[in-house]
Motif scaffolding. Structure first.
Motif, PDB file in Angstrom:
ATOM      1  N   UNK A 582     -12.655   0.136   0.331  1.00  0.00           N
ATOM      2  CA  UNK A 582     -14.168   0.547   0.339  1.00  0.00           C
ATOM      3  C   UNK A 582     -14.341   1.993  -1.091  1.00  0.00           C
ATOM      4  N   UNK A 583     -15.946   2.777  -1.092  1.00  0.00           N
ATOM      5  CA  UNK A 583     -15.323   3.748  -1.990  1.00  0.00           C
ATOM      6  C   UNK A 583     -14.699   4.441  -1.444  1.00  0.00           C
ATOM      7  N   UNK A 584     -13.530   5.158  -0.421  1.00  0.00           N
ATOM      8  CA  UNK A 584     -12.800   6.129  -0.608  1.00  0.00           C
ATOM      9  C   UNK A 584     -11.286   5.777  -0.395  1.00  0.00           C
ATOM     10  N   UNK A 585     -10.911   4.283  -0.569  1.00  0.00           N
ATOM     11  CA  UNK A 585      -9.599   4.180  -0.013  1.00  0.00           C
ATOM     12  C   UNK A 585      -8.799   3.495  -1.230  1.00  0.00           C
ATOM     13  N   UNK A 586      -9.493   3.290  -2.640  1.00  0.00           N
ATOM     14  CA  UNK A 586      -7.941   3.972  -3.465  1.00  0.00           C
ATOM     15  C   UNK A 586      -7.370   4.234  -3.624  1.00  0.00           C
ATOM     16  N   UNK A 587      -7.425   5.420  -3.956  1.00  0.00           N
ATOM     17  CA  UNK A 587      -6.653   6.572  -4.158  1.00  0.00           C
ATOM     18  C   UNK A 587      -5.546   6.043  -2.500  1.00  0.00           C
ATOM     19  N   UNK A 588      -5.764   6.328  -1.213  1.00  0.00           N
ATOM     20  CA  UNK A 588      -4.667   7.260  -0.751  1.00  0.00           C
ATOM     21  C   UNK A 588      -4.422   5.522  -0.216  1.00  0.00           C
ATOM     22  N   UNK A 589      -4.650   4.616  -0.157  1.00  0.00           N
ATOM     23  CA  UNK A 589      -3.811   3.312   0.380  1.00  0.00           C
ATOM     24  C   UNK A 589      -3.293   2.593  -0.706  1.00  0.00           C
ATOM     25  N   UNK A 590      -3.760   3.123  -1.948  1.00  0.00           N
ATOM     26  CA  UNK A 590      -2.495   2.923  -3.484  1.00  0.00           C
ATOM     27  C   UNK A 590      -1.120   3.505  -2.678  1.00  0.00           C
ATOM     28  N   UNK A 591      -2.055   5.314  -2.926  1.00  0.00           N
ATOM     29  CA  UNK A 591      -0.319   5.644  -2.553  1.00  0.00           C
ATOM     30  C   UNK A 591       0.194   4.993  -1.314  1.00  0.00           C
ATOM     31  N   UNK A 592       0.041   4.700  -0.193  1.00  0.00           N
ATOM     32  CA  UNK A 592       0.903   4.981   0.535  1.00  0.00           C
ATOM     33  C   UNK A 592       0.912   2.936   0.705  1.00  0.00           C
ATOM     34  N   UNK A 593       0.691   1.917   0.006  1.00  0.00           N
ATOM     35  CA  UNK A 593       1.469   1.265  -0.744  1.00  0.00           C
ATOM     36  C   UNK A 593       2.831   1.999  -1.735  1.00  0.00           C
ATOM     37  N   UNK A 594       2.370   2.806  -2.394  1.00  0.00           N
ATOM     38  CA  UNK A 594       3.668   2.747  -3.072  1.00  0.00           C
ATOM     39  C   UNK A 594       4.935   3.193  -2.233  1.00  0.00           C
ATOM     40  N   UNK A 595       4.425   4.118  -1.792  1.00  0.00           N
ATOM     41  CA  UNK A 595       5.332   4.772  -0.601  1.00  0.00           C
ATOM     42  C   UNK A 595       6.050   4.073  -0.146  1.00  0.00           C
ATOM     43  N   UNK A 596       4.601   2.401   0.500  1.00  0.00           N
ATOM     44  CA  UNK A 596       6.465   1.956   1.261  1.00  0.00           C
ATOM     45  C   UNK A 596       6.852   0.978   0.781  1.00  0.00           C
ATOM     46  N   UNK A 597       6.290   0.638  -0.658  1.00  0.00           N
ATOM     47  CA  UNK A 597       6.850  -0.679  -1.097  1.00  0.00           C
ATOM     48  C   UNK A 597       8.435   0.499  -1.411  1.00  0.00           C
ATOM     49  N   UNK A 598       8.278   2.340  -1.753  1.00  0.00           N
ATOM     50  CA  UNK A 598       9.869   2.272  -2.527  1.00  0.00           C
ATOM     51  C   UNK A 598      10.224   2.391  -1.226  1.00  0.00           C
ATOM     52  N   UNK A 599       9.922   3.209   0.147  1.00  0.00           N
ATOM     53  CA  UNK A 599      10.777   2.903   2.016  1.00  0.00           C
ATOM     54  C   UNK A 599      11.601   1.622   1.943  1.00  0.00           C
ATOM     55  N   UNK A 600      11.050   0.425   1.373  1.00  0.00           N
ATOM     56  CA  UNK A 600      10.893  -1.010   1.808  1.00  0.00           C
ATOM     57  C   UNK A 600      12.342  -1.427   1.239  1.00  0.00           C
ATOM     58  N   UNK A 601      11.405  -1.388  -0.133  1.00  0.00           N
ATOM     59  CA  UNK A 601      12.366  -2.185  -1.854  1.00  0.00           C
ATOM     60  C   UNK A 601      14.043  -1.059  -1.486  1.00  0.00           C
TER      61      UNK A 601
END
Length: 653
Positions: A582-601
């Motif tokens: 959505x209009x507000x989601x690009x930034x917070x959720x790409x940041x969340x994915x990046x943090x999640x990827x670092x934690x996971x991998x």
């Protein structure tokens, strides 16, 4: 794939499950959307889990091929229900409302609405007074017939493009398609019942359900109490599910710099948990795309006073407004240019990949796993495009040669771009407004063309992902195509009949369907404004299109030739202008994915490798889908409570 390993999937048991889905789940989805403007959670996974457990209990478990057929229903039911009844392009009831809404009349749109798009306003008033079975009235014959015919052309073209994109991005490029692979791995777990894999899946489902219980389900149940003074419980339960927008605070020293973050672990398809199934470099590229657009880019736009006069920057703008305005005035054109670079430069730099993909199809002789011969696929694709072109030509007189360039070439372009994005991200990407750009660039004055089905056929990536799932589950692609055709005709019929039945109970929009009263006026205003913006070319700026292509070319050449990351640009664009956000989601959720990827991998993968012999990918795919299913189960219960409460309100006492 050996033929003897493949078992039938389209059996009487899977057909029975599809009938159950079409005649129960799909109507529930439609009704729930009309009263809440939300998608019904889980959808096909309800059917998969229910049928799988019933068959297991009866001592005759479903095979993975049968579960694959049920998995195929997952996006088909949503897609065709959405097209005709949930705000999609062929939602004729909503289109009729918007076409003659006060907003459309005030902006001068209504006078250009053709009778083949929706019936005349006088006929719609008559239908409202008569309360008949809506779509059986003769006035709907032409609009409905055009919609169904356009969808048939779309289906044939998508199937053909599905084989092309499967051959290129699955067989040759060997992309992972993480979201589709996670779903297939989950089906494999349910079919084979490996104890270790089942334990991971079940514990993940439990985790997702418990998390939803505290951040969504309990706040919903306790809503009246929270509103009347239960502030302590509200404070404890909700912050871990919230998104915090820091943009107005940062604006005091960096005007136009957007930033927000979320603490919600479970937002799908983009969030902390989804980062577990993505590599770090892809998540980093997505975050850099969003950061470049809505932090650096919008700050520079503000600093150099580039906002148009009718929309001057205000320090109080939240991230939602900042993103919406920047996309409107700048980023739509810029993104189209970058997407063109992301599609055509790989063809120029690495043509052997495309040659190998088409060669493999050219050598096919109808064997399972390869698909029909190339000449049949090309004939089907060109035939569907020709049918779509002739339909638009007969409705509007628009030049056929222009339609051929954009509907054939644009379909290849959009399909390749969408498949490459889905192959490396969980969200995918659809190039915005290609048909509208085509119409504007030609300068065509007849406004009927803006209502015609000038489709760019971009459904091939979804079929390519299904073919990859068929490979994993050792299922026949031909059975998937049969299921696709069956769901298309029966699904469209069920949707039309059910919407007509709802119309006989109460007009749409009306108070019986609250979402139509709350959201449709807003949607009508937005729709009318977007028509004016597109007709005037307000959204399309040639200098930004050219600049976007140049920027995308530079990014691709550097990341591919120097860093050997050919899909960096695709992920960059998906993060900046992803079609699922959505209009507000690009930034917070790409940041969340990046943090999640670092934690996971980094963290989780290291712990798993030290303490178990489970490959990280085995854990990550099941953990992602398990938490998603657990969350969805609780959300489904909440949705059912909403449906029950609404049904009780409608009772005659």
């Amino acid at each position: 794939m050996a033929e003897q390993e493949i078992r039938p999937g389209l059996t009487w048991r899977s057909i029975l499950a599809l009938i159950f889905s079409l005649f129960l789940v799909q109507p529930v989805m439609i009704y729930y959307y009309l009263i809440s403007a939300q998608w019904f959670p889980l959808q096909a996974w309800i059917v998969i889990l229910l049928w799988s457990e019933i068959a297991q209990f009866l001592g005759s478990p479903l095979s993975k091929q049968e579960l694959f057929i049920l998995l195929s229903f997952q996006w088909m039911a949503s897609y065709y229900a959405q097209l005709f009844s949930m705000g999609g392009p062929y939602d004729l009831v909503k289109n009729a409302y918007m076409a003659y809404s006060p907003e459309a009349q005030a902006l001068g749109i209504s006078q250009y609405v053709p009778s083949w798009w929706v019936p005349p306003q006088s006929e719609l008033i008559r239908l409202t007074m008569e309360r008949t079975f809506l779509y059986l009235d003769p006035v709907w014959l032409i609009p409905l017939g055009i919609a169904v015919l356009a969808l048939i052309f779309n289906m044939v073209a998508d199937i053909s493009m599905g084989y092309f994109t499967y051959s290129l991005y699955v067989k040759v490029e060997k992309l992972q398609f993480p979201a589709a692979r996670a779903a297939a791995e989950t089906v494999l777990t349910l079919a084979e019942r490996d104890p270790l894999h089942m334990r991971i899946l079940m514990l993940s489902i439990l985790f997702g359900a418990l998390y939803d219980l505290f951040v969504s389900f309990l706040p919903y149940l306790l809503g009246p109490y929270l509103a009347s003074g239960g502030a302590a419980i509200y404070t404890v339960l909700l912050p871990i599910a919230q998104t915090f927008d820091m943009t107005p605070v940062i604006a005091h020293f960096l005007p136009g710099f957007g930033f927000a973050f979320t603490l919600n672990l479970m937002t799908s398809p983009a969030g902390y948990i989804s980062g577990f199934i993505l590599p770090i470099d892809i998540c980093l590229a997505q975050f850099l795309g969003a950061f470049s657009y809505y932090c650096i880019g919008t700050h520079l736009i503000t600093r150099f006073n580039l906002w148009p006069a009718e929309s001057p920057y205000d320090i109080s703008w939240p991230l939602a407004i900042l993103v919406q305005r920047s996309q409107l005035y700048f980023y739509t054109s810029l993104t189209i240019g970058m997407a063109l670079a992301a599609t055509f430069l790989p063809m120029l730099i690495r043509p052997k990949s495309f040659i190998r993909a088409f060669s493999s199809l050219a050598k096919a002789k109808g064997a399972e796993g390869e698909g029909p011969p190339l000449y049949l696929l090309l004939a089907a694709f060109l035939g569907a495009c020709t049918g779509g072109m002739l339909l638009v030509y007969f409705l509007t007189g628009f030049p056929l040669w222009i339609l051929a360039i954009f509907m054939i070439g644009g379909s290849f372009f959009a399909s390749f771009m969408g498949a490459s994005a889905a192959g490396v991200t969980t969200t995918g990407f659809n190039v915005p407004m290609l048909p509208q750009l085509m119409i504007y660039l030609t300068g065509w004055q007849d406004k009927r063309i803006w209502f015609a089905p000038t489709n760019i056929y971009a459904g091939g990536p979804g079929i390519a992902q299904a073919f990859m799932q068929a490979d994993i589950l050792k299922a026949r692609k031909s059975e998937y195509i049969k299921t696709y055709i069956l769901i298309f005709f029966v699904g469209v019929l069920v949707t039309i009949l059910f919407v007509s039945y709802l119309w006989t109970l109460s007009p749409i929009p009306s108070g019986a369907y609250p979402a139509t009263m709350v959201y449709w006026p807003v949607d009508a205003m937005n729709w009318a404004r977007w028509q004016v913006w597109m007709w005037s070319g307000y959204l399309f700026r040639k200098e930004l299109l050219i600049g976007g292509f140049a920027i995308g070319s530079v990014i691709y050449l550097i990341t591919d030739l120097i860093f050997h990351k050919p899909y960096f640009l695709v992920a960059f664009i998906s993060g900046a202008y992803g079609s699922w956000f959505g209009y507000t989601m690009q930034l917070p959720y790409t940041l969340a994915q990046l943090i999640g990827s670092i934690i996971g991998n980094v963290v989780v993968a290291r712990v798993i490798s030290r303490r178990t012999k489970i490959p990280y990918g085995v854990f990550a795919y099941r953990f992602f889908m398990g938490t998603t299913i657990g969350w969805g189960l609780m959300e489904s219960i909440r949705a059912l409570l909403v449906l029950v409460s609404r049904a009780m309100w409608l009772l005659p006492y």
